[in-house]
Design an enzyme around this catalytic site. Structure first.
Site, mmCIF file in Angstrom:
data_model
loop_
_atom_site.group_PDB
_atom_site.id
_atom_site.type_symbol
_atom_site.label_atom_id
_atom_site.label_comp_id
_atom_site.label_asym_id
_atom_site.label_seq_id
_atom_site.Cartn_x
_atom_site.Cartn_y
_atom_site.Cartn_z
ATOM 1 N N GLY A 17 0.823 -1.207 0.000
ATOM 2 C CA GLY A 17 0.000 0.000 0.000
ATOM 3 C C GLY A 17 0.857 1.256 0.000
ATOM 4 O O GLY A 17 0.516 2.263 0.605
ATOM 5 N N ILE A 20 -1.050 4.221 -1.475
ATOM 6 C CA ILE A 20 -2.006 4.828 -0.534
ATOM 7 C C ILE A 20 -1.246 5.658 0.502
ATOM 8 O O ILE A 20 -1.667 6.755 0.880
ATOM 9 C CB ILE A 20 -2.836 3.728 0.184
ATOM 10 C CG1 ILE A 20 -3.593 2.864 -0.822
ATOM 11 C CG2 ILE A 20 -3.781 4.341 1.212
ATOM 12 C CD1 ILE A 20 -4.696 3.553 -1.554
ATOM 13 N N GLN A 192 15.082 -3.817 9.049
ATOM 14 C CA GLN A 192 16.485 -3.422 9.216
ATOM 15 C C GLN A 192 17.283 -3.713 7.952
ATOM 16 O O GLN A 192 18.078 -2.902 7.497
ATOM 17 C CB GLN A 192 17.108 -4.179 10.392
ATOM 18 C CG GLN A 192 16.535 -3.775 11.743
ATOM 19 C CD GLN A 192 17.241 -4.518 12.871
ATOM 20 O OE1 GLN A 192 18.452 -4.673 12.863
ATOM 21 N NE2 GLN A 192 16.471 -4.983 13.840
ATOM 22 N N LYS A 223 13.064 0.402 19.011
ATOM 23 C CA LYS A 223 14.074 -0.499 18.452
ATOM 24 C C LYS A 223 14.310 -0.186 16.968
ATOM 25 O O LYS A 223 15.451 -0.126 16.497
ATOM 26 C CB LYS A 223 13.593 -1.945 18.612
ATOM 27 C CG LYS A 223 14.582 -2.979 18.160
ATOM 28 C CD LYS A 223 14.076 -4.373 18.496
ATOM 29 C CE LYS A 223 14.944 -5.430 17.856
ATOM 30 N NZ LYS A 223 14.338 -6.760 17.986
ATOM 31 N N CYS A 380 -19.106 1.807 -20.954
ATOM 32 C CA CYS A 380 -18.290 1.467 -22.118
ATOM 33 C C CYS A 380 -18.817 0.191 -22.794
ATOM 34 O O CYS A 380 -19.857 0.256 -23.432
ATOM 35 C CB CYS A 380 -16.823 1.372 -21.718
ATOM 36 S SG CYS A 380 -15.745 1.695 -23.126
ATOM 37 N N ARG A 471 -11.940 0.976 -28.312
ATOM 38 C CA ARG A 471 -11.565 0.966 -29.720
ATOM 39 C C ARG A 471 -12.809 1.123 -30.602
ATOM 40 O O ARG A 471 -12.762 1.711 -31.663
ATOM 41 C CB ARG A 471 -10.864 -0.377 -30.001
ATOM 42 C CG ARG A 471 -10.109 -0.449 -31.295
ATOM 43 C CD ARG A 471 -9.176 -1.665 -31.310
ATOM 44 N NE ARG A 471 -7.983 -1.430 -30.517
ATOM 45 C CZ ARG A 471 -7.613 -2.138 -29.461
ATOM 46 N NH1 ARG A 471 -8.363 -3.141 -29.043
ATOM 47 N NH2 ARG A 471 -6.517 -1.855 -28.812
ATOM 48 N N HIS A 514 -15.826 6.414 -19.394
ATOM 49 C CA HIS A 514 -15.606 5.774 -18.087
ATOM 50 C C HIS A 514 -15.740 6.822 -16.986
ATOM 51 O O HIS A 514 -14.763 7.483 -16.649
ATOM 52 C CB HIS A 514 -14.203 5.163 -18.020
ATOM 53 C CG HIS A 514 -14.060 3.913 -18.809
ATOM 54 N ND1 HIS A 514 -14.348 2.671 -18.278
ATOM 55 C CD2 HIS A 514 -13.678 3.699 -20.082
ATOM 56 C CE1 HIS A 514 -14.134 1.748 -19.196
ATOM 57 N NE2 HIS A 514 -13.728 2.339 -20.306
ATOM 58 N N GLU A 516 -15.911 6.529 -13.915
ATOM 59 C CA GLU A 516 -15.204 6.213 -12.667
ATOM 60 C C GLU A 516 -13.840 6.894 -12.539
ATOM 61 O O GLU A 516 -13.344 7.104 -11.448
ATOM 62 C CB GLU A 516 -15.043 4.692 -12.515
ATOM 63 C CG GLU A 516 -14.129 3.995 -13.512
ATOM 64 C CD GLU A 516 -14.838 3.535 -14.791
ATOM 65 O OE1 GLU A 516 -15.882 4.133 -15.141
ATOM 66 O OE2 GLU A 516 -14.335 2.597 -15.434
HETATM 67 N N1 GLN Z 1 -14.102 -3.567 -25.934
HETATM 68 C C1 GLN Z 1 -14.825 -2.371 -26.155
HETATM 69 C C2 GLN Z 1 -14.106 -1.426 -27.091
HETATM 70 O O1 GLN Z 1 -12.928 -1.552 -27.308
HETATM 71 C C3 GLN Z 1 -15.165 -1.675 -24.852
HETATM 72 C C4 GLN Z 1 -13.964 -1.214 -24.103
HETATM 73 C C5 GLN Z 1 -14.263 -0.874 -22.664
HETATM 74 O O2 GLN Z 1 -15.259 -1.286 -22.114
HETATM 75 N N2 GLN Z 1 -13.365 -0.152 -22.040
HETATM 76 O O3 GLN Z 1 -14.683 -0.530 -27.632
#
Ligand code: GLN
Length: 538
Positions: A17, A20, A192, A223, A380, A471, A514, A516
């Protein structure tokens, strides 16, 4: 002030970690008012982790400017609430590539190219560039002290301390204190040895962060301080926390900033961690609860969905709810029925992915979410398959699929655009025979949201920016037919379809991007927040 550097190395073994730890220190410094930057150095030879299997390396994190990086960069963005770039991560492969290209161009004036000074200088230049606009740059060195690949990096760190002086460079070493159950003892010997190894290379750490399963008694701290030649106040305990976001608070409680401020001459530091600690208590003791089915493929290695699981935690913290993830292997759905796995869930999430394995199960999960009117988020590949599902089951195009899975399909709902302009404005060519590395649509793109849509409501903005890594693209040829039958295109970017929804559904959203990657604890991503909010309603 000119940039000061904190180098974080790791000892004994990997997976301690370190990322982190480094991010937590950065967070405390940022909340103390400094401009904090980060840099992750990866000693492996790959030019970037883009072509590595998620099983090999966990998630590939994508920066705003389209770099495919180590997943630790994601932690840095989440902790420091900042967008990083290409310049915040590089590998040995990238260094050697640059040096060899320079050599071919004759830039070294006929010299013999050596690790010292050519490789170390290249590393140094990049470290300095990453630190340029910042007060403090945290530099994490991947791997473990003693690894062959890490040597040129350690040598560079040694040189930098020598060149810049003590007040500008601090070395922090993260190690493990193993607990030997049969002896009932915490052992300091590996630590150590690891510190000795660092010193052999010419680096003396000024702080040790000790990972441990159990509390570390004072005598052990003493220590370690004595044997490793660090101040007792600079021996910091890092026991397993209930959430990673608690780590900065645990460090703060041990006054970690005091020795750091002393080493780097930063004055007295008082970080404001109130909002942060509020959110952490909501992660630890939430009032509400919701269960999300996470339909994916790489379930053996949950690290490959790191940003997404963290984003769900952020949404939960901000909604005062525990988001429980029910992991559903899409291949299992294929052999049984979607209902069996999804019946008790408040929301269904189909994550991104590559390759054909498990896609039929994902399609079945999407059908279930659509028909049973369960809040759905497809990311995606999840969006692409939501379109395929709709085409097959509503438009009656039984052979609809993505050309990723069948290049000859008469109904390529998802296809390949072979020419497009990337986020830096340059023309990209990609075909089915293009090499795998660097032929994807990567990084941040603008997306226009449709009025009245779930997407618009989530962001409250007509233009949003999110990151991509794929892609294939949704095929606009089917747009009219889809819209006539109730699947609405609610996000678009220069003619590309970026989001789809289903009109007659309480909350159904598929996004090509994405979401996230831009979620942070104090700034949760709007798409994911809206999804969790709707799951909570159910
Ligand atoms: N495999 C899909 C593409 O290349 C989706 C990619 C993904 O979900 N990041 O378009």
């Amino acid at each position: 002030m000119s940039t000061k550097y904190i180098f974080v190395t790791g000892g004994v073994l990997s997976s301690l970690g370190k990322g982190i730890t480094a991010a937590s220190i950065g967070t405390l410094l940022k909340h103390s008012g400094f401009r904090v930057g980060v840099l992750k150095l990866d000693p492996y030879i790959n030019v970037d982790p883009g072509t590595m299997s998620p099983l090999e390396h966990g998630e590939v994190f994508v920066t705003k400017d389209g770099a495919e990086t180590d997943l630790d960069l994601g932690h840095y963005e989440r902790f420091l609430d900042t967008a990083l770039t290409q310049n915040n991560n590089f590998t040995t492969g990238r260094i050697y590539k640059a040096v060899i290209e320079n050599e071919r161009l004759g830039k070294y004036l006929g010299k013999t190219i050596q690790i010292v000074p050519h490789i170390t200088n290249e590393i140094k230049e990049r470290i300095i560039k990453a630190g340029e606009p910042k007060d403090i740059l945290i530099v994490e060195l991947g791997g473990t002290t003693g690894d062959m690949e890490g040597m040129p990096f350690l040598e560079t760190i040694r040189q930098m301390k020598h060149e810049l002086g003590r007040e500008y460079v601090m070395n922090i070493h993260v190690t493990l204190l193993p607990y030997i159950r049969t002896a009932g003892e915490i052992k300091t010997k590996p630590t150590q040895h690891s510190v000795q190894e660092l010193r052999r290379i010419g680096i003396t750490p000024q702080m040790l962060i000790l990972r441990s399963e159990t509390r570390i008694p004072n005598e052990i701290r003493r220590k370690v301080a004595y044997s490793c030649d660090v101040d007792e106040k600079s021996v910091i305990e890092a026991i397993d926390a209930s959430t990673i976001y608690e780590v900065p608070l645990n460090f703060l409680a041990q006054d970690i900033l005091e020795p750091i401020a002393k080493e780097l001459n930063l004055g007295e530091l008082r970080p404001d961690m109130n909002l942060w600690s509020d959110l952490v208590s909501k992660i630890i003791q939430p009032t509400n609860k919701t269960t999300i089915a996470f339909v994916g493929k790489y379930l053996d290695l949950k690290e490959s969905y790191k940003s997404l699981t963290e984003a769900l935690i952020h949404a939960g913290a901000n909604l005062d709810a525990n988001v429980e993830i029910k992991w559903v292997d899409s291949e299992k759905i294929e052999n049984n029925s979607a209902k069996k796995y999804l019946i008790d869930c408040d929301g269904i999430l189909v994550a991104g992915g590559f390759g054909e394995r498990g896609i039929e199960g994902k399609i079945q999960a999407i059908q279930y979410a659509r028909e049973k009117k369960i809040p759905f988020l497809g990311i995606c590949l999840g969006m692409q398959l939501a379109m395929v599902e709709f085409a097959r089951n509503i438009l009656g195009l039984k052979d609809a699929t993505s050309i990723e899975f069948n290049t000859q399909t008469p109904n390529p709902l998802i296809f390949l655009i072979d020419e497009f302009i990337d986020s830096s404005g340059s023309r990209q060519i990609r075909t089915s025979t293009s090499p795998m590395g660097g032929t994807m649509r990567l990084g941040e793109y603008e997306c226009n949201t449709k009025e009245g849509s779930n997407l618009r409501e989530a962001y409250g903005a007509s233009t949003i920016f999110e990151r991509h890594r794929h892609r294939y693209e949704a095929n606009p040829k089917y747009r009219e037919e889809l819209e006539k039958n109730g699947m609405v295109i609610t996000g678009e970017s220069a003619g590309l379809i970026e989001a789809v929804e289903i009109a007659d559904h309480p909350w159904f959203l598929g996004v090509q991007f994405h979401p996230e990657f831009t979620s942070r604890l104090q700034n949760p991503n709007p798409t994911i927040l809206a999804f969790v909010k709707n799951a909570l309603k159910k």
